[in-house]
Design a protein around this motif. Structure first.
Motif, PDB file in Angstrom:
ATOM      1  N   GLU A 147       6.485  19.427 -34.003  1.00 22.03           N
ATOM      2  CA  GLU A 147       5.991  20.534 -33.409  1.00 22.03           C
ATOM      3  C   GLU A 147       7.056  21.893 -33.194  1.00 22.03           C
ATOM      4  N   ASP A 148       7.373  22.565 -32.130  1.00 20.22           N
ATOM      5  CA  ASP A 148       8.536  23.481 -32.171  1.00 20.22           C
ATOM      6  C   ASP A 148       9.640  23.129 -31.602  1.00 20.22           C
ATOM      7  N   CYS A 149      10.006  21.772 -31.671  1.00 22.37           N
ATOM      8  CA  CYS A 149      11.266  21.477 -31.467  1.00 22.37           C
ATOM      9  C   CYS A 149      11.649  20.323 -32.251  1.00 22.37           C
ATOM     10  N   LEU A 150      13.078  19.813 -32.475  1.00 17.09           N
ATOM     11  CA  LEU A 150      13.470  18.602 -32.955  1.00 17.09           C
ATOM     12  C   LEU A 150      12.713  17.414 -32.362  1.00 17.09           C
ATOM     13  N   SER A 151      12.577  16.319 -33.207  1.00 16.39           N
ATOM     14  CA  SER A 151      12.279  15.285 -32.468  1.00 16.39           C
ATOM     15  C   SER A 151      13.209  14.422 -32.198  1.00 16.39           C
ATOM     16  N   ILE A 152      13.415  14.055 -30.749  1.00 14.63           N
ATOM     17  CA  ILE A 152      14.345  13.341 -30.237  1.00 14.63           C
ATOM     18  C   ILE A 152      13.799  12.006 -29.300  1.00 14.63           C
ATOM     19  N   ALA A 182      20.882  12.571 -44.823  1.00 10.57           N
ATOM     20  CA  ALA A 182      21.972  12.528 -45.847  1.00 10.57           C
ATOM     21  C   ALA A 182      22.895  11.335 -45.491  1.00 10.57           C
ATOM     22  N   SER A 183      23.184  11.056 -44.537  1.00  7.80           N
ATOM     23  CA  SER A 183      24.491  10.302 -44.129  1.00  7.80           C
ATOM     24  C   SER A 183      24.385   9.463 -42.751  1.00  7.80           C
ATOM     25  N   ASN A 184      23.057   9.605 -42.101  1.00  3.57           N
ATOM     26  CA  ASN A 184      23.219   9.207 -40.781  1.00  3.57           C
ATOM     27  C   ASN A 184      24.293   9.947 -39.825  1.00  3.57           C
ATOM     28  N   SER A 185      24.721  10.969 -40.101  1.00  5.70           N
ATOM     29  CA  SER A 185      25.914  11.543 -39.393  1.00  5.70           C
ATOM     30  C   SER A 185      25.436  13.036 -38.963  1.00  5.70           C
ATOM     31  N   ASN A 186      24.067  12.941 -38.389  1.00  6.67           N
ATOM     32  CA  ASN A 186      23.452  14.416 -37.755  1.00  6.67           C
ATOM     33  C   ASN A 186      24.057  14.339 -36.188  1.00  6.67           C
ATOM     34  N   ILE A 187      24.347  13.204 -35.875  1.00  3.34           N
ATOM     35  CA  ILE A 187      24.423  12.920 -34.281  1.00  3.34           C
ATOM     36  C   ILE A 187      25.950  12.862 -34.203  1.00  3.34           C
ATOM     37  N   ALA A 188      26.574  13.314 -33.112  1.00  2.00           N
ATOM     38  CA  ALA A 188      27.837  13.081 -32.778  1.00  2.00           C
ATOM     39  C   ALA A 188      27.836  12.601 -31.099  1.00  2.00           C
ATOM     40  N   ILE A 189      28.689  11.604 -30.785  1.00  2.00           N
ATOM     41  CA  ILE A 189      28.629  11.352 -29.299  1.00  2.00           C
ATOM     42  C   ILE A 189      30.188  11.238 -28.811  1.00  2.00           C
ATOM     43  N   VAL A 190      30.178  11.700 -27.583  1.00  2.15           N
ATOM     44  CA  VAL A 190      31.785  11.424 -26.987  1.00  2.15           C
ATOM     45  C   VAL A 190      31.350  11.217 -25.412  1.00  2.15           C
ATOM     46  N   LYS A 191      31.226   9.893 -24.961  1.00  4.42           N
ATOM     47  CA  LYS A 191      31.355   9.837 -23.655  1.00  4.42           C
ATOM     48  C   LYS A 191      29.643  10.054 -23.354  1.00  4.42           C
ATOM     49  N   ASP A 192      29.132  10.928 -22.233  1.00  2.00           N
ATOM     50  CA  ASP A 192      27.863  11.242 -21.984  1.00  2.00           C
ATOM     51  C   ASP A 192      27.454  12.627 -22.789  1.00  2.00           C
ATOM     52  N   LYS A 193      28.152  13.283 -23.785  1.00  2.00           N
ATOM     53  CA  LYS A 193      27.939  14.281 -24.426  1.00  2.00           C
ATOM     54  C   LYS A 193      27.434  13.792 -25.774  1.00  2.00           C
ATOM     55  N   LYS A 202      18.054  27.788 -40.635  1.00  2.00           N
ATOM     56  CA  LYS A 202      18.771  27.873 -39.403  1.00  2.00           C
ATOM     57  C   LYS A 202      19.651  26.797 -39.637  1.00  2.00           C
ATOM     58  N   ALA A 203      21.138  27.061 -39.226  1.00  2.00           N
ATOM     59  CA  ALA A 203      22.078  25.882 -39.141  1.00  2.00           C
ATOM     60  C   ALA A 203      22.725  25.986 -37.761  1.00  2.00           C
ATOM     61  N   ARG A 204      22.243  25.225 -36.765  1.00  2.00           N
ATOM     62  CA  ARG A 204      22.710  25.205 -35.446  1.00  2.00           C
ATOM     63  C   ARG A 204      22.968  24.068 -34.833  1.00  2.00           C
ATOM     64  N   VAL A 205      23.629  23.879 -33.688  1.00  2.00           N
ATOM     65  CA  VAL A 205      24.089  22.753 -33.137  1.00  2.00           C
ATOM     66  C   VAL A 205      23.447  22.758 -31.710  1.00  2.00           C
ATOM     67  N   PHE A 206      22.621  21.575 -31.481  1.00  2.00           N
ATOM     68  CA  PHE A 206      22.013  21.174 -30.106  1.00  2.00           C
ATOM     69  C   PHE A 206      22.929  20.429 -29.264  1.00  2.00           C
ATOM     70  N   HIS A 207      23.147  20.838 -28.089  1.00  2.00           N
ATOM     71  CA  HIS A 207      23.944  20.016 -27.416  1.00  2.00           C
ATOM     72  C   HIS A 207      23.509  19.445 -25.994  1.00  2.00           C
ATOM     73  N   SER A 208      23.670  18.028 -25.678  1.00  2.00           N
ATOM     74  CA  SER A 208      23.279  17.900 -24.271  1.00  2.00           C
ATOM     75  C   SER A 208      24.696  17.215 -23.612  1.00  2.00           C
ATOM     76  N   ALA A 209      25.125  17.555 -22.444  1.00  2.00           N
ATOM     77  CA  ALA A 209      26.222  17.174 -21.783  1.00  2.00           C
ATOM     78  C   ALA A 209      25.706  15.680 -20.771  1.00  2.00           C
ATOM     79  N   ASP A 210      24.548  15.453 -20.659  1.00  2.00           N
ATOM     80  CA  ASP A 210      23.959  14.384 -19.894  1.00  2.00           C
ATOM     81  C   ASP A 210      23.099  13.392 -20.564  1.00  2.00           C
ATOM     82  N   LYS A 211      23.344  13.083 -21.830  1.00  2.00           N
ATOM     83  CA  LYS A 211      22.805  11.949 -22.473  1.00  2.00           C
ATOM     84  C   LYS A 211      21.331  12.345 -22.921  1.00  2.00           C
ATOM     85  N   GLY A 212      21.003  13.561 -23.110  1.00  2.00           N
ATOM     86  CA  GLY A 212      19.825  14.141 -23.441  1.00  2.00           C
ATOM     87  C   GLY A 212      18.779  14.588 -22.295  1.00  2.00           C
ATOM     88  N   GLU A 213      19.386  14.609 -21.158  1.00  2.00           N
ATOM     89  CA  GLU A 213      18.381  15.063 -20.039  1.00  2.00           C
ATOM     90  C   GLU A 213      18.292  16.538 -20.176  1.00  2.00           C
TER      91      GLU A 213
END
Length: 346
Positions: A147-152, A182-193, A202-213
């Motif tokens: 739709e108009d957002c990434l699929s998560i 390309a390499s299964n590395s579109n996602i980075a995780i540190v603790k809950d972030k 567009k080349a952007r970074v989407f960020h969640s500080a609470d595991k996707g909430e």
């Protein structure tokens, strides 16, 4: 007590200094698996074992040089897998394109046991790119917009069930913005972030500080605007320091606007060695135990290394790979076209 504290601090400082100055001079590449497959997703278990997912429905474990393979069919189709995540007792493989199917593969420490379908999604625009876990219970996978957002999609029960986050709970994507499997590395995780990267128009970074909430999205200076430009890979050393890499797949030698670093958790990004060092790369990783200074980036043009947080680079090999995962500070696995290799850095 004062003398003991001073002595202890001295030991810590000396230890940190020695770690941060560790520098690779070369890499030894040991082929451990060769086949007529495109292998873009790997997940090491230890120094000798690595999970992988490939095209033609093939998933497996390489135990030293012994492959244990399985072919997964969805109805009458052989799926193409480019995303994988491994936990203690299971691995998860996620297919690209339509339909997207996510499988949970049981693992008893020696070999795979049962294979269970835990999520599927059909649609003309469905295309998943990467998967990762916060812990043994909670995980996340991402894909292109339908739709108009990434699929998560997320799981909170160890991967037995997955739910898609509605678009009204996510930042909107721009027209032509997507991601690269390309390499299964579109996602980075540190603790809950968690950080997720996009490319294309567009080349952007989407960020969640609470595991996707909840989510925010940040702009980057990475080259963008065409179908094959943008961010291909992301890694974070800690909650603040992260690196993104990519470029223009159609001009792989072009090394402007293709690598950047953040020191504030992804809010702002600064280009690294712009116009110098490697061009397009599909997988970037901080080297463990180097205080965030050591970085390895690889792709089809070869393997590049920086000992100073991306300021300067050296080319360790011109052998091409797609994906990279470290086991420790000197051993990693890499996968590419028709192969998996064990990399020993010295």
């Amino acid at each position: 007590m004062r003398y003991f504290t001073t002595f202890l601090l001295t030991i810590i400082l000396v230890s940190c200094t020695s770690i941060s100055k560790k520098e690779f001079k070369s890499v030894t590449i040991e082929p451990i698996f060769e086949d007529s497959l495109s292998i873009r997703a790997i997940a090491p278990i230890d120094n000798n074992k690595v999970w992988f997912a490939a095209n033609n429905g093939i998933v497996g474990i390489i135990d030293e040089t012994t492959p244990k393979l399985a072919t997964i069919k969805y109805e009458d189709s052989l799926l193409n897998f480019r995303a994988i995540a491994a936990r203690k007792n299971a691995a998860f493989v996620l297919s690209i394109a339509n339909p997207a199917v996510l499988y949970k593969i049981g693992y008893n420490g020696t070999e795979a046991t049962n294979i269970e379908e835990v999520y599927s999604e059909k649609g003309e625009k469905v295309f998943y790119d990467a998967i990762a876990f916060f812990n043994n219970k909670e995980g996340i996978a991402m894909g292109d917009p339908t739709e108009d957002c990434l699929s998560i999609i997320i799981t909170k029960d160890g991967g037995s069930s997955w739910n898609k986050i509605p678009c009204d709970e996510l930042p909107k994507t721009e027209n032509g913005e997507a991601a690269f499997a390309a390499s299964n590395s579109n996602i980075a995780i540190v603790k809950d972030k968690v950080w997720i990267v996009s490319g294309g128009k567009k080349a952007r970074v989407f960020h969640s500080a609470d595991k996707g909430e909840t989510w925010e999205v940040y702009n980057t200076p990475i080259i963008q605007g065409k179908t094959m430009t943008g961010i291909y890979t992301v890694d974070f050393f800690d909650e603040n320091i992260g690196v993104i890499f990519g470029g223009d797949w159609e001009q792989k030698d072009f090394n402007e606007g293709n690598k950047a670093i953040t020191y504030d958790g992804g809010k702002t990004w600064k280009l690294l060695s712009n116009g110098k060092g490697p061009g397009y790369r599909s997988s970037v990783r901080f080297v463990p135990n180097t205080n965030g200074n050591g970085i390895v980036a690889l792709g089809s043009p070869g393997i590049s290394y920086s000992a100073d947080q991306g300021k300067t680079w050296k080319e360790l090999s011109n052998e091409g790979f797609y994906a990279l995962e470290f086991v420790n500070d000197s051993v990693a696995f890499a996968s590419g076209r028709n192969k998996i290799a064990k990399l020993s850095f010295k």
